[in-house]
Scaffold this motif. Sequence first.
Motif, PDB file in Angstrom:
ATOM      1  N   SER A   1       8.939   0.648   0.295  1.00  0.00           N
ATOM      2  CA  SER A   1       7.387   1.074  -0.108  1.00  0.00           C
ATOM      3  C   SER A   1       6.407   0.166  -0.105  1.00  0.00           C
ATOM      4  O   SER A   1       5.376   0.111   0.334  1.00  0.00           O
ATOM      5  N   THR A   2       6.650  -1.127  -0.885  1.00  0.00           N
ATOM      6  CA  THR A   2       5.785  -2.121  -0.997  1.00  0.00           C
ATOM      7  C   THR A   2       5.459  -2.891   0.027  1.00  0.00           C
ATOM      8  O   THR A   2       4.251  -3.061   0.349  1.00  0.00           O
TER       9      THR A   2
ATOM     10  N   ASN B   1       5.653   2.566 -12.551  1.00  0.00           N
ATOM     11  CA  ASN B   1       5.787   1.645 -11.555  1.00  0.00           C
ATOM     12  C   ASN B   1       7.101   1.273 -11.090  1.00  0.00           C
ATOM     13  O   ASN B   1       7.612   0.306 -10.502  1.00  0.00           O
TER      14      ASN B   1
ATOM     15  N   GLY C   1      14.005   0.612  -4.842  1.00  0.00           N
ATOM     16  CA  GLY C   1      13.265  -0.566  -5.703  1.00  0.00           C
ATOM     17  C   GLY C   1      13.587  -1.636  -4.882  1.00  0.00           C
ATOM     18  O   GLY C   1      13.302  -2.971  -5.298  1.00  0.00           O
TER      19      GLY C   1
END
Lengths: 350, 558, 359, 308
Positions: free
Chosen positions: B45-46, B407, B41
Amino acid sequence: MNALLLRTVTSRLFWPVVMLLALVAINVIAFPGFLTITVKDGHLFGSVIDILRNGAPTLIIAVGMTLVIATRGIDLSVGAVAAISGAVACSILLGSSDPGSFGTVAVAVAVALLIALVLGVWNGFLVSVIGIQPIIATLILMTAGRGVAMLITEGQILTVDSAPFKALGSGFWFGLPVAVVIGAVIFALAALLTRRTALGMLIESVGINPEASRQAGVRARGLLFTVYTFCALSAGIAGLILTANQTAADANNTGLFIELDAILAVVIGGTSLAGGRYSLAGTLIGALVIQTLVTTVYTVGIPPIITMVFKAAVVTAVCLLQSPATNAAFARLRQRIAARHARVKEAAAS
Amino acid sequence: MTAPVVEMTGISISFPGVKALDGVDFRMFPGEVHSLMGENGAGKSTIIKALTGVYPIDSGSIVVDGATVSFSGPAAAQAAGIATVYQEVNLLPNLSVAENILLGREPRRFGSIDGRAMRRRAKQLLEGLNLDLDPGSLLGSHSLAVQQLVAIARAIDIDAKVLILDEPTSSLDADEVAELFRVIRSLRDSGVAILFVSHFLDQIYEITDRLTVLRNGRLVGEYLTEELLRIDLVQKMIGKELTALDEIGRRSHTAEAAAAAADDRPADFVRAESLGRKGAIEPFDLVVGEGEVIGLAGLLGSGRTELARLLGGIDRSDSGRLEITGAGTRLRTPRQAISRRIAYSSEDRRGEGIIDDLTVRDNIVLALQADRGWFRPIPKKRQEELAQSYIQALNIRPANADALVRNLSGGNQQKVLLARWLAIAPRLLILDEPTRGIDIGAKAEIQKLVYTLAENGMSVVFISAELEEVLRLSHRVAVLRDRRLVADIENDGLTVDALLALIADGSVADEQAPDAGQAPDATQAPDAGRPADAGVGRPAENPGSASDPTFETTGDRR
Amino acid sequence: MTSTLDRPSAGTPSGRGSRRSAGSAGSSTHGRSRSPFDRLRDVLTSPKSGPVLVTAVLFVAVFVAGGIRYRGFFSGQVFLNLFVDNSYLIVLAVGMTFVILTGGIDLSVGAVVALSTMIAASLLQSGWSPGVVIPLILVLTSVLGLLVGLMIHVFKVQPFIATLAAMFLARGLCYVISKDSISITEPTFVALAVTRIPLGGGLSITPSVVIALVVVAVAVWVLGFTRFGRTVYAIGGSEQSGMLMGLPVARTKVIVYVVSGFCSGLAGVLFSFYTLSGYPLTAIGTELDAIAAVVVGGTLLTGGYGFVLGSVLGVLVLGVIQTIITFEGTLSSWWTKIFIGALLLVFIILQKVLTARRR
Amino acid sequence: GGGDTTAGSSEGPKPVDELVVGFAQVGAESGWRTANTTDIQAAFKDAGIELKFSDAQQKQENQIKAIRSYIQQGVDVIAFSPVVETGWDAVLNEAKAAGIPVVLTDRAVDSQDDSLYVSFLGSDFVEEGKKAGDWVVEEYKDSTDPVKIIQLEGTTGAAPAIDRAEGFADVIAADDKFEVVASQTGDFTRAGGKQVTEALLKSNPDVDLIYAHNDDMALGAIEAIEAAGLTPGVDIKIVSVDAVKDGMQALADGKINFIVECSPLLGKQLVQIVEQINNGETPEKRIITEETTFDQEQAVAALPDRQY
Ligand SMILES: Nc1ncnc2c1ncn2[C@@H]1O[C@H](COP(=O)(O)OP(=O)(O)OP(=O)(O)O)[C@@H](O)[C@H]1O
Ligand SMILES: Nc1ncnc2c1ncn2[C@@H]1O[C@H](COP(=O)(O)OP(=O)(O)OP(=O)(O)O)[C@@H](O)[C@H]1O
Ligand SMILES: [Mg+2]
Ligand SMILES: [Mg+2]
């Protein structure tokens, strides 16, 4: 206040509600007495009441359809089931010596609903045990079911003369149309049953990812049986209302194309046909939009030849307004306005 | 130094409720392997999705090859020479392996796709990764690991100047990783800029030249790999020192000691006798005692998953018998298994695990609720308690029970899944690759959890591509080969090499003794800078070990 | 990097070898020597081709059964009439196959057929040349498909609803053109309607059949052997993955509806050859026939699996069911409906049973 | 093809029990249609002639398929009620080529070439509309006030709906006191008639007369009028077409004022035509079924022996 506004605007029910209000506004302009509700013979009377009453069957079916759709399914057979249930009830009433008695009507209704239930189990069986794709599984009953209804009525329109039965469709109960009361009860029942228990969550879970749900121990098969049975049962109830409303069983026309209206109601209400999360409140709004649309066509005097075009326009408008692309555009607009406000404020401060 | 081929500056991306990236800078140089590091998180990846146009950026700029770009999507990025393997396998199960590799770039003849040439090309590419697959077979019929390799084959076939691999090794075993690294190196040497994301520190130290560390969507810094000590890296990633791992190391000692005392075997919880399923796994015997951790080891496709699925009631067995706490029984559905408090957590998190459109809370209570039946809902308050306690215990982020699981980052989804199974208080927990894609901190936590649970009497079947992890946790190791259980041995001084030998040819005898002495890693407490996940996933660094027969195939290429 | 944990690469030659075979586990089980029966079962139960083959076998079985039961049934012309009478449906099913393969659905096709016949009839009546009318129809219906596709892709409207709206629109436009049915007397159309292409042995087909078969051939090629076609399958497999793989998902998804629109228009033209008239109420419910044909032909409604030839078989199955009913000739209206439903059910269940895989 | 039957029909009369007639019905979309089907089936059974029946489910293409199949099966006579008037030339030419005589029932075809069929047997929808209009003109001949009319149309695009509207409009156009204030489709169904009337009564409360294209919609309208607290047949007059039993009952009860008959009982006449053809005679080209009109008294008299 602002936050509330934002929540309202971004809610997926916002545009359907706006569309509903717009349709009502059109009606009021075309016919100022549209919103008037008077009391006649001790019951409510007016266009709005008509909309609620005529919309009740669609709503009832749409409630069942919502749950089916939430499991990633669809039920095309609801119209046929409605026709069968009406045909069964009427032929029982006609065959009895005393169609006007309460008992006879109760028996007729019970048998009709029982048969609807069986048909629902049948759909559930095809979908969950045999594993036929829902659209085809229910297409079979959609085709054959109408045949069965006609077999029961032998293709005739069976007119019945039974006051208690007629009341189901056009009677009143404490001033409210019985059909509306039934609709409200079914709606509330479905809402309670799915939201107060875990049913709703499990249905959604099966709809979103059947295999993961199975592995989590969800009884997918049982759930499918339940929703298809419930849907058929609601179709049966709607069929009784429709039949009672015209005091006759018309195997051909009762519930014809009602599956499209019901699906449309569900989708306008923001539930995705891909299954998963559903909104019963949305379905309610959707059903009202559709019935108001139909009434608008009559009151505004839209010529029959362009009725379909008008419907297409409304459906398209709702869908486009609901779309994420439009939402994003609105969000940008809001941002720009907010930014301008901020700038104005800044300028004022300095 | 050459100019960076990719330069992202001040990138911010927000999702409703989360600021996934907050003014992050990131750049890549040609001929370099770069890694993004950070916890689950953190935003790795974002960043990749921002670069390749999957997500529009809120602010910041992206420069590729000196020109400011804003890709409309992966297709545009690909056209600009950026090939990407996204986290989670994103391929098409309904098409053939060859098509998955070459879709969009199929060889054509007279306007038609040339099927034969396509299969030939695919075969070549797969062989480049030392993978012998029928290119005409359906992708969906292969295991996740094979699919991951296919995805990689697809990416390296694109003649790209930037190659992005988001956790490509999460389900690969050592051989595959070695092959992959060989390919990466050769691409690097030909001047390609490579982004390699992984939670395996050893892999990072082995292959990368440069690191960018992220924490909570913010940039911590960019470092040259060789200049940054592991201990410092970990600290930068998690913002504090990692202590949990020491504990595990100690526990593994005690565990071994316990296992060594072979006489007081725990009471059997599950006993399988020639349980099998045609086409999936040959009949096998297996006993899982109460409080016992059984590790399953084997190569890709050796049948670990199939065995686990039989035990978990996911698939029906068609031969043999199963006893649970002494009583004969049959598990026909997962439901029956769950009601006997057996939980199977699938390796395919997305396909068979999470319900991505439901909230974290719903996902956590799902199995428990399903077990109770729908008419006995878990009270809202209890649901909230459950969700909150697991969010805290497993450190699920964002710590919001109402967030949609879709998400969450991959690692956090895995934790949600784990929470679902813990919530039913299982007596046998079958974990199929539970630590895949999980950051080092979380991985340590999960390992610790498995230990604690086992000590409190829960039986565990543990599958992992990382043999170290298997050895560290298990009392016994069952080895599978070619869909057959070939050995079931006490984890008593067992080493990775010995285990490898077993996996390879089923013989324990020769290999175990020398290796056991030589590599006491499984029993040794790793220091804080050498986190626990280290191990198998490293290709040859020290070629020359006589006991390593792969030396010839991989070592000489370096 | 000198810790004891740093160990040379794991794996052995034999390990590698075993992985090789395991890596291709899916195929290795198939590769072993197996009885022909096993192989047959493999083919039948493969998600790709199984349903199509089963449908073909069932079709032949039904046709033979009909031949045994009814006088005059088992003739070449009865078989060819399946094509003659259903050429428009074949074209519709082809277009529908494209849409369904992407996981979409097109409910507008029936109404678009009606609209096409209305446009054709009214324009021909007012003296337009067929050389203009036919291309015009094809362009108009393709544009309608384009609008639907854009609505679905850009505005994320669900296909069911977008095409339902298109269905309302097309049906409404029919009435706007005329409430009455309009005859087509234009010589070219009439010629195309009555021309028979002899095949020898007293057998004949119509030009429409040829057109339909050409459409089928083109569709087989496009779906099987072009990038566009493979992208269609990819979208059905997973739109998200297709997008991340850099495929032109947006374009393809829109084009699929254009294809369906085009096919509906063409089917409308064939239909107007067939009926030589334009009629606003025509082809109601035909979309369900087309969908049923596609599904009976083994295409999954969720997309990704299926073949055009399967859909053609599906049309033939529906056709043969109808032929049986007319040959039976004693079924009342209601038994006709029940019979259609029952036969469909038998078909689907047999297909299901024969292709069933062990779970 | 059916070459052998060509020979059969030209060689002279066949024994009646060897005759095969193919009948392609529109569907079973209404009570009227079912009565029509039942009557035809019964008539052929009585006559001992084999009848092949097919239901086209309201689709022209199905009817074409059925006719093709009859040609294939080599029946002696083909009879059908065309779903729509247009577009029959091709298939009728095939029948002609096969030498099978064709009889149209209920609805005509607009074919230029009238050699394609032997005979037409049925009603004239325009005439029905005219009869309804005539009654209206007659009923209000003394009144000078404007007469407000609601028209309940049949299914949009269906031939009876178009023709009945046309015939009615022609007649009432004679006097401009007649005003059709609203005209909506009720799809030939009771539910449709009821819903439309319900809504239209709200926006046009002062309407004088409802003209319904069939009895079913009129019956629906009656319910809506009663629900609005008005008396059908008195406060609002109703004219409709068909004369099915329920309609006649309502007429007899005074809830409908006038019904134009449209008889579904074509069976006997159809059998006659078939027999004529078989005997080598030429039936009349156009046989209009005998149809009458009913006012309330006539309805009371006719009701007891109404068959459908
Ligand atoms: N589509 C989305 N909507 C909302 N939040 C999202 C979305 N995608 C990612 N996020 C959030 O953004 C943050 C960063 O996620 P990201 O996937 O980049 O993590 P990561 O570093 O790749 O983690 P992992 O190691 O687990 O893969 C997470 O908090 C995640 O929940
Ligand atoms: N019925 C089947 N038909 C086709 N392929 C199958 C079938 N069952 C299993 N497979 C495939 O065979 C292979 C067996 O791998 P499996 O997952 O059992 O091994 P594993 O040891 O768990 O390996 P992994 O490390 O990949 O998890 C996989 O590719 C799986 O998808
Ligand atoms: Mg990630
Ligand atoms: Mg596995």
